[in-house]
Design a protein around this motif. Structure first.
Motif, PDB file in Angstrom:
ATOM      1  N   PRO A 105     -31.158  78.193 128.244  1.00  0.00           N
ATOM      2  CA  PRO A 105     -32.107  79.168 127.703  1.00  0.00           C
ATOM      3  C   PRO A 105     -31.524  79.854 126.461  1.00  0.00           C
ATOM      4  CG  PRO A 105     -32.003  79.358 130.077  1.00  0.00           C
ATOM      5  CD  PRO A 105     -30.915  78.393 129.671  1.00  0.00           C
ATOM      6  N   GLY A 106     -32.341  79.915 125.426  1.00  0.00           N
ATOM      7  CA  GLY A 106     -31.913  80.524 124.175  1.00  0.00           C
ATOM      8  C   GLY A 106     -31.261  79.563 123.202  1.00  0.00           C
ATOM      9  N   ASP A 107     -30.890  78.362 123.665  1.00  0.00           N
ATOM     10  CA  ASP A 107     -30.298  77.352 122.787  1.00  0.00           C
ATOM     11  C   ASP A 107     -31.400  76.500 122.163  1.00  0.00           C
ATOM     12  OD1 ASP A 107     -27.760  78.154 123.466  1.00  0.00           O
ATOM     13  OD2 ASP A 107     -27.414  76.515 124.892  1.00  0.00           O
ATOM     14  N   TYR A 108     -31.087  75.913 121.024  1.00  0.00           N
ATOM     15  CA  TYR A 108     -31.994  74.949 120.432  1.00  0.00           C
ATOM     16  C   TYR A 108     -31.888  73.630 121.179  1.00  0.00           C
ATOM     17  CZ  TYR A 108     -32.938  77.987 116.457  1.00  0.00           C
ATOM     18  OH  TYR A 108     -33.341  79.019 115.669  1.00  0.00           O
ATOM     19  N   ALA A 109     -32.958  72.840 121.152  1.00  0.00           N
ATOM     20  CA  ALA A 109     -33.001  71.550 121.840  1.00  0.00           C
ATOM     21  C   ALA A 109     -32.308  70.476 121.013  1.00  0.00           C
ATOM     22  CB  ALA A 109     -34.453  71.152 122.102  1.00  0.00           C
ATOM     23  N   LEU A 110     -31.900  69.426 121.675  1.00  0.00           N
ATOM     24  CA  LEU A 110     -31.316  68.240 121.048  1.00  0.00           C
ATOM     25  C   LEU A 110     -30.134  68.599 120.160  1.00  0.00           C
ATOM     26  CD1 LEU A 110     -34.662  66.462 120.106  1.00  0.00           C
ATOM     27  CD2 LEU A 110     -33.223  65.991 122.097  1.00  0.00           C
ATOM     28  N   GLY A 111     -29.288  69.484 120.667  1.00  0.00           N
ATOM     29  CA  GLY A 111     -28.092  69.865 119.928  1.00  0.00           C
ATOM     30  C   GLY A 111     -28.380  70.593 118.626  1.00  0.00           C
ATOM     31  N   GLY A 112     -29.517  71.281 118.553  1.00  0.00           N
ATOM     32  CA  GLY A 112     -29.866  72.047 117.363  1.00  0.00           C
ATOM     33  C   GLY A 112     -30.863  71.372 116.441  1.00  0.00           C
ATOM     34  N   LEU A 113     -31.321  70.176 116.776  1.00  0.00           N
ATOM     35  CA  LEU A 113     -32.261  69.456 115.913  1.00  0.00           C
ATOM     36  C   LEU A 113     -33.682  69.997 115.988  1.00  0.00           C
ATOM     37  CD1 LEU A 113     -31.069  65.789 116.560  1.00  0.00           C
ATOM     38  CD2 LEU A 113     -30.636  67.207 114.536  1.00  0.00           C
ATOM     39  N   HIS A 115     -36.446  73.242 117.971  1.00  0.00           N
ATOM     40  CA  HIS A 115     -36.536  74.474 118.757  1.00  0.00           C
ATOM     41  C   HIS A 115     -36.712  74.157 120.238  1.00  0.00           C
ATOM     42  CE1 HIS A 115     -36.492  77.078 115.339  1.00  0.00           C
ATOM     43  NE2 HIS A 115     -37.653  76.657 114.869  1.00  0.00           N
ATOM     44  N   ASP A 116     -37.614  73.229 120.543  1.00  0.00           N
ATOM     45  CA  ASP A 116     -37.899  72.905 121.942  1.00  0.00           C
ATOM     46  C   ASP A 116     -38.592  71.554 122.015  1.00  0.00           C
ATOM     47  OD1 ASP A 116     -37.895  73.281 124.687  1.00  0.00           O
ATOM     48  OD2 ASP A 116     -39.552  74.706 124.716  1.00  0.00           O
ATOM     49  N   LEU A 117     -38.632  70.999 123.218  1.00  0.00           N
ATOM     50  CA  LEU A 117     -39.355  69.755 123.465  1.00  0.00           C
ATOM     51  C   LEU A 117     -39.893  69.782 124.889  1.00  0.00           C
ATOM     52  CD1 LEU A 117     -37.652  67.531 125.410  1.00  0.00           C
ATOM     53  CD2 LEU A 117     -36.150  67.659 123.455  1.00  0.00           C
ATOM     54  N   HIS A 118     -40.903  68.957 125.115  1.00  0.00           N
ATOM     55  CA  HIS A 118     -41.519  68.895 126.435  1.00  0.00           C
ATOM     56  C   HIS A 118     -42.169  67.524 126.608  1.00  0.00           C
ATOM     57  CE1 HIS A 118     -43.315  70.600 130.047  1.00  0.00           C
ATOM     58  NE2 HIS A 118     -44.465  70.083 129.675  1.00  0.00           N
ATOM     59  N   VAL A 119     -41.831  66.834 127.694  1.00  0.00           N
ATOM     60  CA  VAL A 119     -42.506  65.581 128.036  1.00  0.00           C
ATOM     61  C   VAL A 119     -43.828  65.980 128.676  1.00  0.00           C
ATOM     62  CG1 VAL A 119     -42.413  63.436 129.361  1.00  0.00           C
ATOM     63  CG2 VAL A 119     -40.309  64.389 128.394  1.00  0.00           C
ATOM     64  N   THR A 120     -44.934  65.685 127.998  1.00  0.00           N
ATOM     65  CA  THR A 120     -46.232  66.205 128.434  1.00  0.00           C
ATOM     66  C   THR A 120     -47.093  65.217 129.202  1.00  0.00           C
ATOM     67  OG1 THR A 120     -47.228  65.625 126.312  1.00  0.00           O
ATOM     68  CG2 THR A 120     -46.351  67.860 126.542  1.00  0.00           C
ATOM     69  N   ARG A 121     -46.885  63.909 128.990  1.00  0.00           N
ATOM     70  CA  ARG A 121     -47.844  62.973 129.576  1.00  0.00           C
ATOM     71  C   ARG A 121     -47.230  61.580 129.703  1.00  0.00           C
ATOM     72  NH1 ARG A 121     -51.405  63.712 125.877  1.00  0.00           N
ATOM     73  NH2 ARG A 121     -51.262  61.812 124.679  1.00  0.00           N
ATOM     74  N   ILE A 122     -47.696  60.863 130.726  1.00  0.00           N
ATOM     75  CA  ILE A 122     -47.446  59.434 130.893  1.00  0.00           C
ATOM     76  C   ILE A 122     -48.800  58.759 130.709  1.00  0.00           C
ATOM     77  CG2 ILE A 122     -46.758  57.609 132.498  1.00  0.00           C
ATOM     78  CD1 ILE A 122     -44.429  59.428 131.876  1.00  0.00           C
ATOM     79  N   ILE A 145     -41.096  70.808 118.825  1.00  0.00           N
ATOM     80  CA  ILE A 145     -41.355  71.789 117.786  1.00  0.00           C
ATOM     81  C   ILE A 145     -40.044  72.166 117.113  1.00  0.00           C
ATOM     82  CG2 ILE A 145     -43.475  72.711 118.781  1.00  0.00           C
ATOM     83  CD1 ILE A 145     -41.804  75.074 119.839  1.00  0.00           C
ATOM     84  N   GLY A 146     -40.124  72.475 115.826  1.00  0.00           N
ATOM     85  CA  GLY A 146     -38.927  72.867 115.099  1.00  0.00           C
ATOM     86  C   GLY A 146     -39.270  73.339 113.700  1.00  0.00           C
ATOM     87  N   GLU A 147     -38.250  73.759 112.986  1.00  0.00           N
ATOM     88  CA  GLU A 147     -38.441  74.259 111.626  1.00  0.00           C
ATOM     89  C   GLU A 147     -39.028  73.203 110.723  1.00  0.00           C
ATOM     90  OE1 GLU A 147     -35.237  76.345 109.775  1.00  0.00           O
ATOM     91  OE2 GLU A 147     -34.583  77.178 111.693  1.00  0.00           O
ATOM     92  N   GLY A 148     -39.898  73.663 109.824  1.00  0.00           N
ATOM     93  CA  GLY A 148     -40.568  72.764 108.896  1.00  0.00           C
ATOM     94  C   GLY A 148     -39.688  72.316 107.766  1.00  0.00           C
TER      95      GLY A 148
END
Length: 148
Positions: A105-113, A115-122, A145-148
Protein backbone atom coordinates in the motif's frame (compact mmCIF):
# COMPACT_ATOMS: atom_id res chain seq x y z
CA UNK A 1 3.93 5.18 -18.98
CA UNK A 2 6.06 3.14 -21.34
CA UNK A 3 3.92 0.26 -22.68
CA UNK A 4 6.87 -1.99 -23.59
CA UNK A 5 8.33 -1.76 -20.06
CA UNK A 6 4.91 -2.38 -18.49
CA UNK A 7 4.25 -5.38 -20.71
CA UNK A 8 7.62 -6.93 -19.80
CA UNK A 9 7.03 -6.30 -16.08
CA UNK A 10 3.64 -8.01 -16.27
CA UNK A 11 5.16 -11.00 -18.08
CA UNK A 12 7.83 -11.23 -15.38
CA UNK A 13 5.17 -11.14 -12.65
CA UNK A 14 3.28 -13.97 -14.36
CA UNK A 15 6.41 -16.07 -14.97
CA UNK A 16 7.73 -15.75 -11.42
CA UNK A 17 4.42 -15.75 -9.54
CA UNK A 18 2.58 -18.75 -10.99
CA UNK A 19 3.22 -22.23 -9.59
CA UNK A 20 1.77 -24.98 -11.75
CA UNK A 21 1.00 -28.54 -10.63
CA UNK A 22 3.84 -31.08 -10.67
CA UNK A 23 4.53 -32.53 -14.09
CA UNK A 24 3.28 -29.50 -16.02
CA UNK A 25 6.52 -27.56 -16.20
CA UNK A 26 6.96 -23.84 -15.66
CA UNK A 27 4.89 -21.12 -17.20
CA UNK A 28 6.79 -19.31 -19.94
CA UNK A 29 5.89 -15.65 -20.47
CA UNK A 30 6.75 -12.79 -22.79
CA UNK A 31 5.86 -9.11 -22.83
CA UNK A 32 5.17 -9.33 -26.57
CA UNK A 33 3.34 -11.59 -29.01
CA UNK A 34 5.86 -14.36 -29.75
CA UNK A 35 6.47 -16.08 -33.08
CA UNK A 36 6.23 -19.48 -31.39
CA UNK A 37 5.20 -20.60 -27.92
CA UNK A 38 6.37 -23.24 -25.47
CA UNK A 39 3.29 -24.17 -23.47
CA UNK A 40 1.97 -23.24 -21.10
CA UNK A 41 2.66 -19.69 -22.27
CA UNK A 42 1.42 -16.25 -21.18
CA UNK A 43 1.98 -13.20 -23.35
CA UNK A 44 0.97 -9.57 -23.50
CA UNK A 45 -0.82 -8.79 -26.74
CA UNK A 46 -2.72 -5.79 -27.91
CA UNK A 47 -3.43 -2.72 -25.84
CA UNK A 48 -5.32 0.55 -25.96
CA UNK A 49 -4.52 3.81 -24.19
CA UNK A 50 -6.90 6.52 -22.97
CA UNK A 51 -4.83 9.67 -22.68
CA UNK A 52 -5.37 12.65 -20.39
CA UNK A 53 -7.61 11.09 -17.74
CA UNK A 54 -6.38 13.93 -15.49
CA UNK A 55 -5.36 17.46 -16.42
CA UNK A 56 -1.91 18.35 -17.75
CA UNK A 57 -1.06 14.77 -18.79
CA UNK A 58 -1.55 13.75 -15.17
CA UNK A 59 -2.94 10.27 -15.82
CA UNK A 60 -3.31 7.77 -18.65
CA UNK A 61 -5.20 4.48 -18.62
CA UNK A 62 -3.85 1.47 -20.51
CA UNK A 63 -6.04 -1.58 -21.16
CA UNK A 64 -3.88 -4.59 -21.93
CA UNK A 65 -5.14 -7.83 -23.46
CA UNK A 66 -3.00 -10.82 -22.49
CA UNK A 67 -3.37 -14.45 -23.55
CA UNK A 68 -2.51 -17.71 -21.91
CA UNK A 69 -2.19 -20.81 -24.10
CA UNK A 70 -1.87 -24.44 -23.02
CA UNK A 71 -1.18 -27.60 -24.97
CA UNK A 72 -4.13 -29.54 -26.25
CA UNK A 73 -2.39 -32.91 -26.00
CA UNK A 74 -5.11 -34.00 -23.55
CA UNK A 75 -8.14 -31.73 -23.76
CA UNK A 76 -9.47 -32.41 -20.27
CA UNK A 77 -6.18 -32.04 -18.39
CA UNK A 78 -5.21 -28.99 -20.49
CA UNK A 79 -8.45 -27.28 -19.52
CA UNK A 80 -7.89 -28.16 -15.85
CA UNK A 81 -4.47 -26.47 -15.99
CA UNK A 82 -5.96 -23.46 -17.77
CA UNK A 83 -8.76 -23.22 -15.21
CA UNK A 84 -6.20 -23.12 -12.40
CA UNK A 85 -4.40 -20.22 -14.07
CA UNK A 86 -7.69 -18.37 -14.60
CA UNK A 87 -8.84 -18.79 -10.99
CA UNK A 88 -9.13 -15.68 -8.86
CA UNK A 89 -6.70 -17.08 -6.29
CA UNK A 90 -4.41 -20.02 -5.64
CA UNK A 91 -0.82 -20.93 -6.50
CA UNK A 92 -1.45 -21.09 -10.27
CA UNK A 93 -3.63 -17.94 -10.42
CA UNK A 94 -2.43 -15.40 -12.98
CA UNK A 95 -4.63 -12.76 -11.34
CA UNK A 96 -2.91 -13.28 -7.98
CA UNK A 97 0.57 -13.34 -9.53
CA UNK A 98 0.05 -10.20 -11.60
CA UNK A 99 -1.71 -8.24 -8.87
CA UNK A 100 1.11 -9.09 -6.44
CA UNK A 101 3.19 -6.72 -8.59
CA UNK A 102 1.02 -3.85 -7.34
CA UNK A 103 3.43 -3.54 -4.42
CA UNK A 104 2.67 -2.58 -0.84
CA UNK A 105 0.00 0.00 0.00
CA UNK A 106 1.28 3.42 -1.00
CA UNK A 107 3.88 2.00 -3.41
CA UNK A 108 3.73 2.34 -7.16
CA UNK A 109 2.93 -0.81 -9.16
CA UNK A 110 5.39 -2.76 -11.30
CA UNK A 111 8.42 -1.38 -9.50
CA UNK A 112 7.39 2.23 -10.15
CA UNK A 113 6.29 1.90 -13.79
CA UNK A 114 2.61 2.60 -13.02
CA UNK A 115 0.37 3.96 -10.29
CA UNK A 116 -1.79 0.83 -10.10
CA UNK A 117 -3.09 -2.15 -12.04
CA UNK A 118 -6.02 -4.51 -11.80
CA UNK A 119 -6.89 -7.75 -13.61
CA UNK A 120 -10.53 -7.00 -14.43
CA UNK A 121 -11.80 -9.75 -16.71
CA UNK A 122 -11.27 -13.15 -18.30
CA UNK A 123 -12.72 -13.62 -21.77
CA UNK A 124 -12.38 -15.69 -24.91
CA UNK A 125 -11.99 -19.15 -23.34
CA UNK A 126 -11.62 -21.08 -26.58
CA UNK A 127 -9.34 -22.70 -29.14
CA UNK A 128 -6.63 -20.40 -30.50
CA UNK A 129 -4.45 -20.90 -33.53
CA UNK A 130 -0.95 -19.51 -33.15
CA UNK A 131 1.52 -19.97 -36.01
CA UNK A 132 -0.51 -22.87 -37.38
CA UNK A 133 -0.83 -24.79 -34.10
CA UNK A 134 -4.04 -25.15 -32.08
CA UNK A 135 -4.06 -24.37 -28.35
CA UNK A 136 -6.73 -24.02 -25.69
CA UNK A 137 -6.52 -20.61 -24.06
CA UNK A 138 -8.14 -17.46 -22.79
CA UNK A 139 -7.58 -13.71 -22.56
CA UNK A 140 -6.99 -11.65 -19.44
CA UNK A 141 -7.83 -7.95 -19.47
CA UNK A 142 -5.60 -5.77 -17.26
CA UNK A 143 -6.25 -2.09 -16.56
CA UNK A 144 -3.18 -0.04 -15.70
CA UNK A 145 -3.08 3.62 -14.69
CA UNK A 146 -0.06 5.89 -14.51
CA UNK A 147 1.45 9.24 -15.34
CA UNK A 148 0.88 10.53 -18.83
Amino acid sequence: MQPSLIREAIATAARTGVTLPDGIGKLTATGYTPDAVVTPHFFCGEYSVDFDKAMNRGLDKLELTCRVLVSRADDRSAQAVLDGMLAGSGPASLKSAIEAARGAPGDYALGGLAHDLHVTRIQGYRWYEHQGTQFIGAELIINIIGEG
